[in-house]
Design an enzyme around this catalytic site. Sequence first.
Site, PDB file in Angstrom:
ATOM      1  N   ASN A 123       0.880  -1.166   0.000  1.00 18.40           N
ATOM      2  CA  ASN A 123       0.000   0.000   0.000  1.00 18.40           C
ATOM      3  C   ASN A 123       0.918   1.215   0.000  1.00 18.40           C
ATOM      4  O   ASN A 123       1.503   1.555   1.019  1.00 18.40           O
ATOM      5  CB  ASN A 123      -0.891  -0.016   1.259  1.00 18.40           C
ATOM      6  CG  ASN A 123      -1.710   1.262   1.374  1.00 18.40           C
ATOM      7  OD1 ASN A 123      -1.739   2.077   0.455  1.00 18.40           O
ATOM      8  ND2 ASN A 123      -2.375   1.430   2.520  1.00 18.40           N
ATOM      9  N   TRP A 124       1.029   1.815  -1.164  1.00 16.15           N
ATOM     10  CA  TRP A 124       1.971   2.938  -1.295  1.00 16.15           C
ATOM     11  C   TRP A 124       1.453   4.203  -0.628  1.00 16.15           C
ATOM     12  O   TRP A 124       2.194   5.169  -0.480  1.00 16.15           O
ATOM     13  CB  TRP A 124       2.244   3.224  -2.783  1.00 16.15           C
ATOM     14  CG  TRP A 124       3.044   2.172  -3.486  1.00 16.15           C
ATOM     15  CD1 TRP A 124       3.497   0.971  -2.979  1.00 16.15           C
ATOM     16  CD2 TRP A 124       3.512   2.219  -4.847  1.00 16.15           C
ATOM     17  NE1 TRP A 124       4.195   0.282  -3.934  1.00 16.15           N
ATOM     18  CE2 TRP A 124       4.224   1.029  -5.088  1.00 16.15           C
ATOM     19  CE3 TRP A 124       3.393   3.152  -5.879  1.00 16.15           C
ATOM     20  CZ2 TRP A 124       4.818   0.749  -6.328  1.00 16.15           C
ATOM     21  CZ3 TRP A 124       3.974   2.884  -7.112  1.00 16.15           C
ATOM     22  CH2 TRP A 124       4.682   1.692  -7.326  1.00 16.15           C
ATOM     23  N   LYS A 125       0.165   4.214  -0.267  1.00 10.83           N
ATOM     24  CA  LYS A 125      -0.447   5.416   0.330  1.00 10.83           C
ATOM     25  C   LYS A 125      -0.192   6.609  -0.601  1.00 10.83           C
ATOM     26  O   LYS A 125      -0.187   6.425  -1.812  1.00 10.83           O
ATOM     27  CB  LYS A 125       0.064   5.616   1.759  1.00 10.83           C
ATOM     28  CG  LYS A 125      -0.111   4.325   2.586  1.00 10.83           C
ATOM     29  CD  LYS A 125       0.089   4.487   4.055  1.00 10.83           C
ATOM     30  CE  LYS A 125      -0.128   3.137   4.742  1.00 10.83           C
ATOM     31  NZ  LYS A 125      -0.056   3.214   6.216  1.00 10.83           N
ATOM     32  N   HIS A 162      -9.469   1.405   4.600  1.00  6.25           N
ATOM     33  CA  HIS A 162      -8.219   1.539   5.359  1.00  6.25           C
ATOM     34  C   HIS A 162      -8.455   2.465   6.555  1.00  6.25           C
ATOM     35  O   HIS A 162      -9.227   3.417   6.468  1.00  6.25           O
ATOM     36  CB  HIS A 162      -7.117   2.094   4.453  1.00  6.25           C
ATOM     37  CG  HIS A 162      -5.767   2.011   5.080  1.00  6.25           C
ATOM     38  ND1 HIS A 162      -5.324   2.938   6.008  1.00  6.25           N
ATOM     39  CD2 HIS A 162      -4.785   1.083   4.957  1.00  6.25           C
ATOM     40  CE1 HIS A 162      -4.108   2.577   6.402  1.00  6.25           C
ATOM     41  NE2 HIS A 162      -3.762   1.464   5.788  1.00  6.25           N
ATOM     42  N   GLU A 178      -6.775   4.794   7.698  1.00 13.56           N
ATOM     43  CA  GLU A 178      -6.522   6.213   7.426  1.00 13.56           C
ATOM     44  C   GLU A 178      -7.738   6.855   6.778  1.00 13.56           C
ATOM     45  O   GLU A 178      -8.041   8.019   7.019  1.00 13.56           O
ATOM     46  CB  GLU A 178      -5.259   6.362   6.557  1.00 13.56           C
ATOM     47  CG  GLU A 178      -4.001   6.091   7.384  1.00 13.56           C
ATOM     48  CD  GLU A 178      -2.849   5.487   6.618  1.00 13.56           C
ATOM     49  OE1 GLU A 178      -2.817   5.572   5.370  1.00 13.56           O
ATOM     50  OE2 GLU A 178      -1.956   4.899   7.274  1.00 13.56           O
ATOM     51  N   GLU A 192      -5.604  -5.011  10.217  1.00 19.83           N
ATOM     52  CA  GLU A 192      -4.580  -4.012  10.514  1.00 19.83           C
ATOM     53  C   GLU A 192      -4.899  -3.339  11.845  1.00 19.83           C
ATOM     54  O   GLU A 192      -5.718  -2.420  11.894  1.00 19.83           O
ATOM     55  CB  GLU A 192      -4.540  -2.943   9.418  1.00 19.83           C
ATOM     56  CG  GLU A 192      -4.194  -3.479   8.046  1.00 19.83           C
ATOM     57  CD  GLU A 192      -3.525  -2.425   7.166  1.00 19.83           C
ATOM     58  OE1 GLU A 192      -2.461  -2.727   6.622  1.00 19.83           O
ATOM     59  OE2 GLU A 192      -4.048  -1.300   7.043  1.00 19.83           O
ATOM     60  N   GLY A 205       2.471   2.143  10.869  1.00 18.30           N
ATOM     61  CA  GLY A 205       3.436   3.224  10.751  1.00 18.30           C
ATOM     62  C   GLY A 205       4.121   3.568  12.066  1.00 18.30           C
ATOM     63  O   GLY A 205       4.773   4.602  12.184  1.00 18.30           O
ATOM     64  N   SER A 264       3.310  -2.338  10.179  1.00 20.36           N
ATOM     65  CA  SER A 264       4.762  -2.439  10.386  1.00 20.36           C
ATOM     66  C   SER A 264       5.314  -3.811  10.025  1.00 20.36           C
ATOM     67  O   SER A 264       6.258  -4.298  10.646  1.00 20.36           O
ATOM     68  CB  SER A 264       5.135  -2.075  11.835  1.00 20.36           C
ATOM     69  OG  SER A 264       4.737  -0.741  12.118  1.00 20.36           O
ATOM     70  N   GLY A 312       2.884  -1.164   4.226  1.00 19.80           N
ATOM     71  CA  GLY A 312       2.974   0.268   3.962  1.00 19.80           C
ATOM     72  C   GLY A 312       4.408   0.680   3.690  1.00 19.80           C
ATOM     73  O   GLY A 312       4.929   0.503   2.589  1.00 19.80           O
ATOM     74  N   GLY A 313       5.061   1.216   4.711  1.00 22.88           N
ATOM     75  CA  GLY A 313       6.418   1.764   4.560  1.00 22.88           C
ATOM     76  C   GLY A 313       7.384   0.864   3.816  1.00 22.88           C
ATOM     77  O   GLY A 313       8.122   1.326   2.929  1.00 22.88           O
TER      78      GLY A 313
HETATM   79  P1  13P Z   1       3.010   0.274   7.671  1.00 27.69           P
HETATM   80  O1  13P Z   1       3.505  -1.012   7.067  1.00 27.69           O
HETATM   81  O2  13P Z   1       3.772   1.498   7.211  1.00 27.69           O
HETATM   82  O3  13P Z   1       2.872   0.178   9.150  1.00 27.69           O
HETATM   83  O4  13P Z   1       1.535   0.493   7.084  1.00 27.69           O
HETATM   84  C1  13P Z   1       0.648  -0.540   7.165  1.00 27.69           C
HETATM   85  C2  13P Z   1      -0.562  -0.172   6.398  1.00 27.69           C
HETATM   86  O5  13P Z   1      -1.297   0.711   6.759  1.00 27.69           O
HETATM   87  C3  13P Z   1      -0.824  -0.920   5.156  1.00 27.69           C
HETATM   88  O6  13P Z   1      -2.085  -0.624   4.667  1.00 27.69           O
END
Ligand code: 13P
Length: 250
Positions: free
Chosen positions: A9-11, A94, A96, A166, A172, A212, A233-234
């Site tokens: 997930n590149w956000k 998600h 967010e 999640e 994050g 994470s 994510g990251g």
């Molecule tokens: P991180 O891997 O950066 O914690 O993000 C997880 C995430 O929200 C994937 O959708």
Amino acid sequence: MRIPIIAGNWKMNKTPSEAKALIEELKPLVKDAEATVVVCVPAVDIAVAAQAAEGSNIHVGAQNVHFKESGAFTGELSAAMLKEAGAEYVIIGHSERRTYFGETDETVNQRVLAAVNAGLIPIICVGERREQREAGYTNALVTYQTMIALTGLTDDQIRNVVIAYEPVWAIGTGLTATDEQANETIGVIRKAIENRYGKNVAADVRIQYGGSMNPKNVKGLMAQKEIDGGLIGGASLKAPDFSAVVNYQN
Ligand code: 13P
């Protein structure tokens, strides 16, 4: 047998040219993956990403979808638009989006229905906040979120969705749920699906862990019997890291 699925997930990261470069870098690194490989990119990157990924084992996804087919919804994108641009998957609900953009369980459900009807595979995110876990509501909450999200789908449609567990406190933050915590809560989600839709349907649904997840912790998480993959994510923004997660079996 469920095929593992690792999705990035590149956000809100990577312009179209950066997306193309990252996918070109990823292609040789993930080509022998045993898991399904997906990158969920910003909407403006979808077409370029799909073109770059063509002929490879990398699938492209979006990060949100509107629930109506068309109409006066300024700034929104329909499932048909995402599909035609080259998306096969779409992240829905998600945390967010729930936190910053007013997403509710009901709109998550509407988006899931729109995605499935257009032939997109939804990656439905559920998960508790820290205070909800501390208060002991995790199981009730993820069960409720999952049941609402799946309302109105047929059994066969449910078999094909992906769910991402999640825990919001792990996103994050560098904090990961322990392997056992993640496995236990994903087991609760699968049991909820089984109770409502039966054992066969529940046995087919792929449920990822997200929060994470990285090259260091992926092996332990993926060794758990309920965990069918990850939403990253990251660690999905750098080819060496994402490919190391994808190739966790090596
Ligand atoms: P991180 O891997 O950066 O914690 O993000 C997880 C995430 O929200 C994937 O959708």
